[in-house]
Motif scaffolding. Structure first.
Motif, mmCIF file in Angstrom:
data_model
loop_
_atom_site.group_PDB
_atom_site.id
_atom_site.type_symbol
_atom_site.label_atom_id
_atom_site.label_comp_id
_atom_site.label_asym_id
_atom_site.label_seq_id
_atom_site.Cartn_x
_atom_site.Cartn_y
_atom_site.Cartn_z
ATOM 1 N N GLY A 25 36.843 -0.557 -35.599
ATOM 2 C CA GLY A 25 38.060 -1.151 -35.073
ATOM 3 C C GLY A 25 38.586 -2.198 -36.042
ATOM 4 O O GLY A 25 37.914 -2.592 -36.981
ATOM 5 N N HIS A 26 39.799 -2.589 -35.830
ATOM 6 C CA HIS A 26 40.432 -3.603 -36.663
ATOM 7 C C HIS A 26 40.521 -4.878 -35.843
ATOM 8 O O HIS A 26 41.358 -4.987 -34.946
ATOM 9 N N CYS A 27 39.646 -5.834 -36.130
ATOM 10 C CA CYS A 27 39.528 -7.065 -35.350
ATOM 11 C C CYS A 27 40.763 -7.942 -35.452
ATOM 12 O O CYS A 27 41.329 -8.105 -36.524
ATOM 13 N N ASN A 28 41.145 -8.492 -34.333
ATOM 14 C CA ASN A 28 42.240 -9.456 -34.254
ATOM 15 C C ASN A 28 43.561 -8.924 -34.797
ATOM 16 O O ASN A 28 44.335 -9.665 -35.394
ATOM 17 N N VAL A 29 43.809 -7.641 -34.611
ATOM 18 C CA VAL A 29 45.061 -7.033 -35.060
ATOM 19 C C VAL A 29 45.676 -6.283 -33.882
ATOM 20 O O VAL A 29 44.993 -5.561 -33.177
ATOM 21 N N ARG A 30 46.977 -6.476 -33.695
ATOM 22 C CA ARG A 30 47.714 -5.809 -32.625
ATOM 23 C C ARG A 30 48.795 -4.948 -33.267
ATOM 24 O O ARG A 30 49.469 -5.381 -34.188
ATOM 25 N N CYS A 31 48.951 -3.727 -32.777
ATOM 26 C CA CYS A 31 50.009 -2.846 -33.265
ATOM 27 C C CYS A 31 51.358 -3.442 -32.873
ATOM 28 O O CYS A 31 51.582 -3.744 -31.699
ATOM 29 N N ASP A 32 52.223 -3.602 -33.867
ATOM 30 C CA ASP A 32 53.553 -4.151 -33.602
ATOM 31 C C ASP A 32 54.499 -3.108 -33.027
ATOM 32 O O ASP A 32 55.640 -3.427 -32.694
ATOM 33 N N GLY A 33 54.026 -1.879 -32.891
ATOM 34 C CA GLY A 33 54.837 -0.836 -32.262
ATOM 35 C C GLY A 33 54.579 -0.754 -30.779
ATOM 36 O O GLY A 33 55.478 -0.942 -29.962
ATOM 37 N N CYS A 34 53.328 -0.508 -30.399
ATOM 38 C CA CYS A 34 52.984 -0.292 -28.990
ATOM 39 C C CYS A 34 52.220 -1.454 -28.357
ATOM 40 O O CYS A 34 51.989 -1.450 -27.149
ATOM 41 N N GLY A 35 51.791 -2.415 -29.154
ATOM 42 C CA GLY A 35 51.060 -3.556 -28.614
ATOM 43 C C GLY A 35 49.563 -3.333 -28.480
ATOM 44 O O GLY A 35 48.850 -4.219 -28.017
ATOM 45 N N ASN A 36 49.058 -2.170 -28.875
ATOM 46 C CA ASN A 36 47.635 -1.864 -28.771
ATOM 47 C C ASN A 36 46.825 -2.864 -29.601
ATOM 48 O O ASN A 36 47.059 -3.022 -30.790
ATOM 49 N N SER A 37 45.872 -3.525 -28.970
ATOM 50 C CA SER A 37 45.020 -4.476 -29.693
ATOM 51 C C SER A 37 43.640 -3.885 -29.953
ATOM 52 O O SER A 37 42.739 -4.582 -30.394
ATOM 53 N N ASN A 38 43.480 -2.596 -29.667
ATOM 54 C CA ASN A 38 42.204 -1.918 -29.884
ATOM 55 C C ASN A 38 42.414 -0.765 -30.878
ATOM 56 O O ASN A 38 42.070 0.371 -30.593
ATOM 57 N N MET A 39 42.999 -1.096 -32.037
ATOM 58 C CA MET A 39 43.254 -0.056 -33.039
ATOM 59 C C MET A 39 41.941 0.409 -33.645
ATOM 60 O O MET A 39 41.101 -0.409 -34.006
ATOM 61 N N THR A 40 41.787 1.731 -33.751
ATOM 62 C CA THR A 40 40.600 2.299 -34.375
ATOM 63 C C THR A 40 41.008 3.276 -35.466
ATOM 64 O O THR A 40 42.121 3.776 -35.491
ATOM 65 N N PHE A 41 40.083 3.535 -36.345
ATOM 66 C CA PHE A 41 40.224 4.426 -37.495
ATOM 67 C C PHE A 41 41.244 3.904 -38.499
ATOM 68 O O PHE A 41 40.887 3.237 -39.442
ATOM 69 N N TYR A 42 42.519 4.206 -38.339
ATOM 70 C CA TYR A 42 43.506 3.868 -39.352
ATOM 71 C C TYR A 42 44.486 2.828 -38.847
ATOM 72 O O TYR A 42 44.945 2.891 -37.716
ATOM 73 N N ARG A 43 44.802 1.906 -39.731
ATOM 74 C CA ARG A 43 45.776 0.849 -39.470
ATOM 75 C C ARG A 43 46.721 0.840 -40.661
ATOM 76 O O ARG A 43 46.290 0.994 -41.806
ATOM 77 N N TYR A 44 47.988 0.657 -40.415
ATOM 78 C CA TYR A 44 48.984 0.644 -41.477
ATOM 79 C C TYR A 44 49.585 -0.752 -41.563
ATOM 80 O O TYR A 44 50.281 -1.196 -40.657
ATOM 81 N N LYS A 45 49.268 -1.439 -42.654
ATOM 82 C CA LYS A 45 49.696 -2.821 -42.897
ATOM 83 C C LYS A 45 50.939 -2.819 -43.763
ATOM 84 O O LYS A 45 50.949 -2.226 -44.847
#
Length: 159
Positions: A25-45
């Motif tokens: 998971g990506h700690c302390n990161v929230r998706c700015d699209g859907c608000g998901n704070s439990n992003m797993t696998f891939y994150r696009y910065k």
């Protein structure tokens, strides 16, 4: 190809040096699209916006909001599970990326060395405010914006 330091123990295969506390998971990161704070696998910065991240679903949908623009380059970052799946038994790099995106022009697929040479050859005079994709790929990092990526990449002791 990016080469990463490994830690060797006698009689066993090389093990990658990892940042302690880095888990799936990506700690302390929230998706700015859907608000998901439990992003797993891939994150696009986003490499232009200071704090803009998308999950895979929102990235594929092309979600935009705030000051983020469609033309802004994104760096794909992988969590521990994605790295283990991607490297399938090979030594896992310290960084959360296996290739880098140019934050100035958006060209993708660079090794660290090739990114340095690309920026030197194409963006020496660029003073576009960007986020370094290498700094963004350090687990649990909080990279800041810089205004001269070529100098940063070529003269930063950690790069």
């Amino acid at each position: 190809m990016v080469h990463y330091r490994t830690q060797e123990t006698s009689g066993s295969p090389p093990m990658p040096l990892r940042q302690s506390g880095h888990t799936s998971g990506h700690c302390n990161v929230r998706c700015d699209g859907c608000g998901n704070s439990n992003m797993t696998f891939y994150r696009y910065k986003c490499l232009r916006c200071l704090d803009y991240d998308l999950c895979s679903v929102c990235k594929e949908k092309g979600v935009l909001n705030g000051l983020h623009l469609k033309e802004h380059p994104l760096q794909c970052l992988m969590d521990r599970d994605a790295l283990e799946l991607h490297f399938a038994g090979e030594p896992i790099p310290i960084l959360c990326a296996d290739s880098f995106t140019c934050p100035v022009c958006g060209e993708m697929g660079f090794s660290l060395w090739n990114l340095k040479m690309h920026c030197r050859d194409n963006h020496t005079m660029a003073h576009t405010v960007v986020i370094c994709p290498v700094c963004a790929a350090v687990p649990l990092s909080q990279p800041s914006q810089i205004d001269h990526i070529t100098n940063h990449l070529l003269f930063s002791p950690s790069h």
